[in-house]
Enzyme design. Sequence first.
Site, mmCIF file in Angstrom:
data_model
loop_
_atom_site.group_PDB
_atom_site.id
_atom_site.type_symbol
_atom_site.label_atom_id
_atom_site.label_comp_id
_atom_site.label_asym_id
_atom_site.label_seq_id
_atom_site.Cartn_x
_atom_site.Cartn_y
_atom_site.Cartn_z
ATOM 1 N N LYS A 72 0.799 -1.235 0.000
ATOM 2 C CA LYS A 72 0.000 0.000 0.000
ATOM 3 C C LYS A 72 0.831 1.286 0.000
ATOM 4 O O LYS A 72 0.427 2.274 -0.597
ATOM 5 C CB LYS A 72 -0.949 0.009 1.205
ATOM 6 C CG LYS A 72 -2.164 -0.880 1.018
ATOM 7 C CD LYS A 72 -3.095 -0.730 2.196
ATOM 8 C CE LYS A 72 -4.493 -1.191 1.835
ATOM 9 N NZ LYS A 72 -5.461 -0.886 2.886
ATOM 10 N N ASP A 108 -10.749 3.311 1.385
ATOM 11 C CA ASP A 108 -11.240 2.808 2.678
ATOM 12 C C ASP A 108 -12.030 3.874 3.448
ATOM 13 O O ASP A 108 -13.049 3.578 4.071
ATOM 14 C CB ASP A 108 -10.074 2.331 3.548
ATOM 15 C CG ASP A 108 -9.434 1.076 2.993
ATOM 16 O OD1 ASP A 108 -10.165 0.110 2.708
ATOM 17 O OD2 ASP A 108 -8.206 1.055 2.822
#
Length: 287
Positions: A72, A108
């Site tokens: 990420k 997210d």
Amino acid sequence: MTRIDGHTYLIGLMAYPIRHSMSPTMHNTAFEELGLNYAYLAFDIDGDHLKDGVQAIRTLEMRGANISMPNKQNIIPHLDKLDISAKMNQAVNTVVNDNGVLTGYTTDGVGFVNDLKRKGHDVSGQKMVVVGAGGAGTPIATQSALDGLSEIKIFNRRDDRFANAQKIVDLINQETDCQASLHDLADDAAFKDALAWADIYCDATGVGMKPLEDQSLVNDPSWLKPDLVVYDTVYAPRQTKLMTIAKDAGVKNVYNGLGMMIEQGAAAFKLWTGQDMPIAAVEAAIN
Ligand code: NAD
């Protein structure tokens, strides 16, 4: 899968380990439901192969990818552009390929905010307590602040994430109208007062999930007022210890993180296809 032919767009999930992920089922169900000519596949890509993985997005003219651990943060130097969500979190979970230009996003936080919205709670003007400042807590805090949260108190234990939590607090105060502060989770009195003050309480620590499935950071039900919105980012198990304590305390709005997981996927789906993910069909497929 008759819809796959010579024109099919490929989307990949690049992480390691990744075979357990629900994302392929989620996205392929949605493509099938809407009759879209896309296919979503999982690829075991660790840090050593990430550069080649990103090159594959370009070479194969893939429409994009989801990115998970351990990639990420490491993917950032390989991309051409970052959306504000990825910039603020310094993390990417979604890549969109627009004619060879790769842009990184973090969906997210949008997933959290949109799930709450779908359940009837708008973060705008609200006060929130978030525990945890890792991969989940950081985008939850920054996106809620970008979407109009009035005040946020982040609590973290004094581990290696505490410094990150301070960075996030500074960033929120600099870049948004939301007022942010950081508190030590060991300060019980401050934590209790903050829960009495808040409209929304989000546990983004993973306490309540294996191997801590018998634990909750709040154990006294009197700390949770009935009109507090209680959100646990954990979705396995679906009913965490915190959720049980909250329900026993008479809290009406108590949620696990499954909706956030689906909505972060829906936000990525929209970026790739321009279409709204058929949430009900996806829920039925993964439940
Ligand atoms: P992480 O390791 O990046 O961060 C964990 C955070 O919780 C850190 O701030 C750490 O200090 C704190 N923490 C960890 N253990 C703790 C403990 N015992 N007591 C107090 N604080 C503790 O993890 P993450 O990626 O942020 O994931 C956290 C949780 O969120 C996990 O349960 C994960 O499954 C869930 N999650 C859910 C979604 C979703 O879509 N619903 C998405 C991402 C993560």
